[in-house]
Design a protein around this motif. Sequence first.
Motif, PDB file in Angstrom:
ATOM      1  N   GLU A 182       0.557  -1.165   0.088  1.00 38.21           N
ATOM      2  CA  GLU A 182      -0.013   0.016  -0.042  1.00 38.21           C
ATOM      3  C   GLU A 182       0.822   1.323  -0.024  1.00 38.21           C
ATOM      4  OE1 GLU A 182      -2.434  -3.311   1.066  1.00 38.21           O
ATOM      5  OE2 GLU A 182      -0.567  -2.825   1.551  1.00 38.21           O
ATOM      6  N   LEU A 183       2.226   1.037   0.288  1.00 40.29           N
ATOM      7  CA  LEU A 183       3.065   2.299   0.314  1.00 40.29           C
ATOM      8  C   LEU A 183       4.091   2.167  -0.773  1.00 40.29           C
ATOM      9  CD1 LEU A 183       4.479   4.738   1.422  1.00 40.29           C
ATOM     10  CD2 LEU A 183       5.748   3.412   2.922  1.00 40.29           C
ATOM     11  N   THR A 184       4.736   1.059  -0.879  1.00 37.34           N
ATOM     12  CA  THR A 184       5.564   0.905  -1.993  1.00 37.34           C
ATOM     13  C   THR A 184       5.190   0.767  -3.510  1.00 37.34           C
ATOM     14  OG1 THR A 184       5.395  -1.591  -1.901  1.00 37.34           O
ATOM     15  CG2 THR A 184       7.018  -0.501  -0.192  1.00 37.34           C
ATOM     16  N   GLY A 185       4.016   0.465  -3.586  1.00 33.91           N
ATOM     17  CA  GLY A 185       3.577   0.048  -5.005  1.00 33.91           C
ATOM     18  C   GLY A 185       4.300  -1.337  -5.390  1.00 33.91           C
ATOM     19  N   PRO A 186       4.407  -1.511  -6.839  1.00 31.47           N
ATOM     20  CA  PRO A 186       5.031  -2.812  -7.307  1.00 31.47           C
ATOM     21  C   PRO A 186       6.189  -3.137  -6.871  1.00 31.47           C
ATOM     22  CG  PRO A 186       3.356  -1.777  -8.893  1.00 31.47           C
ATOM     23  CD  PRO A 186       3.595  -0.730  -7.595  1.00 31.47           C
ATOM     24  N   CYS A 187       6.626  -4.011  -6.479  1.00 30.24           N
ATOM     25  CA  CYS A 187       8.153  -4.386  -6.020  1.00 30.24           C
ATOM     26  C   CYS A 187       8.880  -5.474  -6.948  1.00 30.24           C
ATOM     27  CB  CYS A 187       8.176  -4.961  -4.573  1.00 30.24           C
ATOM     28  SG  CYS A 187       7.738  -3.548  -3.459  1.00 30.24           S
ATOM     29  N   LEU A 188      10.159  -5.233  -7.135  1.00 28.00           N
ATOM     30  CA  LEU A 188      10.723  -6.137  -8.018  1.00 28.00           C
ATOM     31  C   LEU A 188      11.850  -6.758  -7.130  1.00 28.00           C
ATOM     32  CD1 LEU A 188      11.523  -3.699 -10.861  1.00 28.00           C
ATOM     33  CD2 LEU A 188       9.820  -5.436 -10.802  1.00 28.00           C
ATOM     34  N   THR A 189      11.824  -8.039  -6.804  1.00 23.30           N
ATOM     35  CA  THR A 189      12.714  -8.912  -5.671  1.00 23.30           C
ATOM     36  C   THR A 189      13.129 -10.091  -6.387  1.00 23.30           C
ATOM     37  OG1 THR A 189      10.736  -9.684  -4.876  1.00 23.30           O
ATOM     38  CG2 THR A 189      11.679  -8.076  -3.749  1.00 23.30           C
ATOM     39  N   PRO A 190      14.419  -9.870  -6.999  1.00 23.66           N
ATOM     40  CA  PRO A 190      14.874 -11.082  -7.600  1.00 23.66           C
ATOM     41  C   PRO A 190      15.311 -12.192  -6.719  1.00 23.66           C
ATOM     42  CG  PRO A 190      16.646  -9.333  -7.262  1.00 23.66           C
ATOM     43  CD  PRO A 190      15.176  -8.945  -6.851  1.00 23.66           C
ATOM     44  N   GLY A 191      14.996 -13.253  -6.951  1.00 24.46           N
ATOM     45  CA  GLY A 191      15.319 -14.661  -6.563  1.00 24.46           C
ATOM     46  C   GLY A 191      15.115 -14.652  -4.894  1.00 24.46           C
ATOM     47  N   THR A 192      13.938 -14.153  -4.496  1.00 21.20           N
ATOM     48  CA  THR A 192      13.869 -14.119  -2.812  1.00 21.20           C
ATOM     49  C   THR A 192      12.458 -14.722  -2.767  1.00 21.20           C
ATOM     50  OG1 THR A 192      14.138 -13.003  -0.726  1.00 21.20           O
ATOM     51  CG2 THR A 192      13.384 -11.761  -2.514  1.00 21.20           C
ATOM     52  N   VAL A 193      12.092 -15.004  -1.515  1.00 18.65           N
ATOM     53  CA  VAL A 193      10.705 -15.077  -0.928  1.00 18.65           C
ATOM     54  C   VAL A 193      10.409 -13.751  -0.205  1.00 18.65           C
ATOM     55  CG1 VAL A 193       8.969 -16.442   0.404  1.00 18.65           C
ATOM     56  CG2 VAL A 193      10.849 -17.621  -0.819  1.00 18.65           C
ATOM     57  N   LEU A 194       9.576 -12.846  -0.647  1.00 15.41           N
ATOM     58  CA  LEU A 194       9.316 -11.710  -0.216  1.00 15.41           C
ATOM     59  C   LEU A 194       8.122 -11.710   0.868  1.00 15.41           C
ATOM     60  CD1 LEU A 194      10.112  -8.704   0.278  1.00 15.41           C
ATOM     61  CD2 LEU A 194       8.632  -8.374  -1.806  1.00 15.41           C
ATOM     62  N   ARG A 195       8.270 -11.138   2.217  1.00 14.46           N
ATOM     63  CA  ARG A 195       7.139 -11.279   3.139  1.00 14.46           C
ATOM     64  C   ARG A 195       7.018  -9.717   3.584  1.00 14.46           C
ATOM     65  NH1 ARG A 195       5.668 -15.076   0.725  1.00 14.46           N
ATOM     66  NH2 ARG A 195       5.796 -17.400   1.555  1.00 14.46           N
ATOM     67  N   PHE A 196       5.855  -9.026   3.365  1.00 18.31           N
ATOM     68  CA  PHE A 196       5.505  -7.917   3.682  1.00 18.31           C
ATOM     69  C   PHE A 196       5.043  -7.784   5.390  1.00 18.31           C
ATOM     70  CE2 PHE A 196       5.192  -7.241  -0.688  1.00 18.31           C
ATOM     71  CZ  PHE A 196       5.833  -6.200  -1.026  1.00 18.31           C
ATOM     72  N   VAL A 197       5.966  -7.397   6.199  1.00 13.23           N
ATOM     73  CA  VAL A 197       5.290  -7.403   7.784  1.00 13.23           C
ATOM     74  C   VAL A 197       5.069  -6.023   8.558  1.00 13.23           C
ATOM     75  CG1 VAL A 197       6.896  -9.472   7.860  1.00 13.23           C
ATOM     76  CG2 VAL A 197       7.663  -7.313   8.355  1.00 13.23           C
ATOM     77  N   GLY A 198       5.112  -5.014   7.637  1.00 14.73           N
ATOM     78  CA  GLY A 198       4.845  -3.688   8.213  1.00 14.73           C
ATOM     79  C   GLY A 198       5.874  -3.384   9.188  1.00 14.73           C
ATOM     80  N   PRO A 199       5.769  -2.109   9.604  1.00 17.44           N
ATOM     81  CA  PRO A 199       6.942  -1.642  10.696  1.00 17.44           C
ATOM     82  C   PRO A 199       6.769  -2.512  12.166  1.00 17.44           C
ATOM     83  CG  PRO A 199       5.442   0.014  10.127  1.00 17.44           C
ATOM     84  CD  PRO A 199       4.798  -1.204   9.397  1.00 17.44           C
ATOM     85  N   ALA A 200       7.963  -2.670  12.726  1.00 14.69           N
ATOM     86  CA  ALA A 200       8.168  -3.312  13.810  1.00 14.69           C
ATOM     87  C   ALA A 200       8.526  -2.402  14.744  1.00 14.69           C
ATOM     88  CB  ALA A 200       9.174  -4.506  13.694  1.00 14.69           C
ATOM     89  N   LEU A 201       7.656  -2.139  15.740  1.00 14.84           N
ATOM     90  CA  LEU A 201       7.721  -0.828  16.698  1.00 14.84           C
ATOM     91  C   LEU A 201       7.726  -1.173  18.085  1.00 14.84           C
ATOM     92  CD1 LEU A 201       5.532   1.925  14.788  1.00 14.84           C
ATOM     93  CD2 LEU A 201       7.936   1.100  14.592  1.00 14.84           C
ATOM     94  N   ALA A 202       7.490  -2.410  18.320  1.00 14.90           N
ATOM     95  CA  ALA A 202       7.064  -2.677  19.920  1.00 14.90           C
ATOM     96  C   ALA A 202       8.204  -2.204  20.868  1.00 14.90           C
ATOM     97  CB  ALA A 202       7.231  -4.389  20.009  1.00 14.90           C
ATOM     98  N   SER A 203       9.627  -2.150  20.370  1.00 11.51           N
ATOM     99  CA  SER A 203      10.617  -1.753  21.371  1.00 11.51           C
ATOM    100  C   SER A 203      10.442  -0.590  21.652  1.00 11.51           C
ATOM    101  CB  SER A 203      12.031  -2.235  20.894  1.00 11.51           C
ATOM    102  OG  SER A 203      12.477  -1.603  19.623  1.00 11.51           O
ATOM    103  N   ARG A 204       9.865   0.291  20.766  1.00  4.27           N
ATOM    104  CA  ARG A 204       9.841   1.924  20.889  1.00  4.27           C
ATOM    105  C   ARG A 204       8.575   2.683  21.255  1.00  4.27           C
ATOM    106  NH1 ARG A 204      11.756   3.151  15.581  1.00  4.27           N
ATOM    107  NH2 ARG A 204      11.102   0.841  15.066  1.00  4.27           N
TER     108      ARG A 204
END
Length: 414
Positions: A182-204
């Motif tokens: 929703e932010l990045t738009g289409p992504c190009l990721t060569p040869g990987t399994v891409l997982r979108f997890v969103g920001p990780a903010l718990a520690s802050r």
Amino acid sequence: MSRFLFVVPPLTGHINPAAAVAAELAARGHEVAWAGRPAIVERLAGERPRVYGCAGPDHLAGRPPQLRGVAALKFLWADFLGPLAEAMAPGVAAAITAFRPDLVVADQQTVAGALVAERLGVPFATSSTTSAELTDSMAGLPGVDSWLTALLARLRERIGDPAATHDPRFSPLLTLAFTTPELTGPCLTPGTVLRFVGPALASRRAPAGDFPWRWLDLAPGTAPVLITLGTANADAGARFLAESVAAVRARAGRLRAVVCDPGGLLGAVAPGPDVLVRPSLPQVALLERMAAVVCHAGHNTVTESLWHGVPLVVAPIRDDQPVVAAQVVGAGAGVRVKFARAGRERIGAALDAVVTDPAYRDAARRIRDAFRAAGGESAAAAHLEELAAAPGPAVRTGAMTPLPPTEGHAHAGQ
């Protein structure tokens, strides 16, 4: 339970998301260790982390403040990230040999983690703390892509497996992206399994420090704005910060601003109901109270703002920031201004737009909802758990020639 080794650079924005994921893994009963600069990791990663020390600088230094575009990108890789990889490699090798992780989690721009892991036969995942590498960000920079490919190939000859062919910035097994489409738009990721997890903010998320929270209540009815250029631009932003403050003060009674000025570039700015200047801020906690953010389009600041549904005025300086700024504008969540040229009138007009036009806040809230649904550190930890539990090759602990003698050693808090 599994063992995870996080390999990180001496950069706050890259360690913070990893720290949230590491804390989640530890809470689930896994063992976690780090390879990096002990003093920096210990400050950001919670109580008494196990850190295997790696050689290298404590921060990105020596880059002329005026450097932009291709020149800035080449400096970043040729003068910082490339040498950092070679300097860290012995410490990373020592950490893998001593800790024997089931999985290495390598920061995308800390390629020592990926290259040493591949050489020792250890599976690794990529932690992508900026979305710029996920898009075709070099399409408009002729020759830069091939230049960077050659630089990474030379690093692989020195510290990795010369027979490997994948891009070390992308694990063949898993890349965690701390954002969503929703932010990045289409992504190009060569040869990987891409997982979108969103920001990780718990520690802050918890308020910290001596911030005068009562100041936020001094001018009821005015829209509070956060102005920050991040932690890596303290030498480049005096003019822009001053013009941003002037833009807010020209709107006294409508806007007020909290300004982060770690380098003291603004000098002695008298506090008042419209502007408060501080050398450091509890940024994540503050964002819960903000109506808008003016920033350099650093990935962490942008995603932290949008996680709270706060629209932005973005003024990219260099590196990945123009790419992230374009994503913000493309998603409808902010307005872009020119860092080197925008004055108080242009900055003020941009602030007026994002504060008063509901379309910007609506777009920011759509991204907020996508970020929160993605799962953050909990989702990232689940993906890493699954990968670590999968059958994999045994760790090889043979010679790492032609690496210099190892300098890695473990620290357990200072």
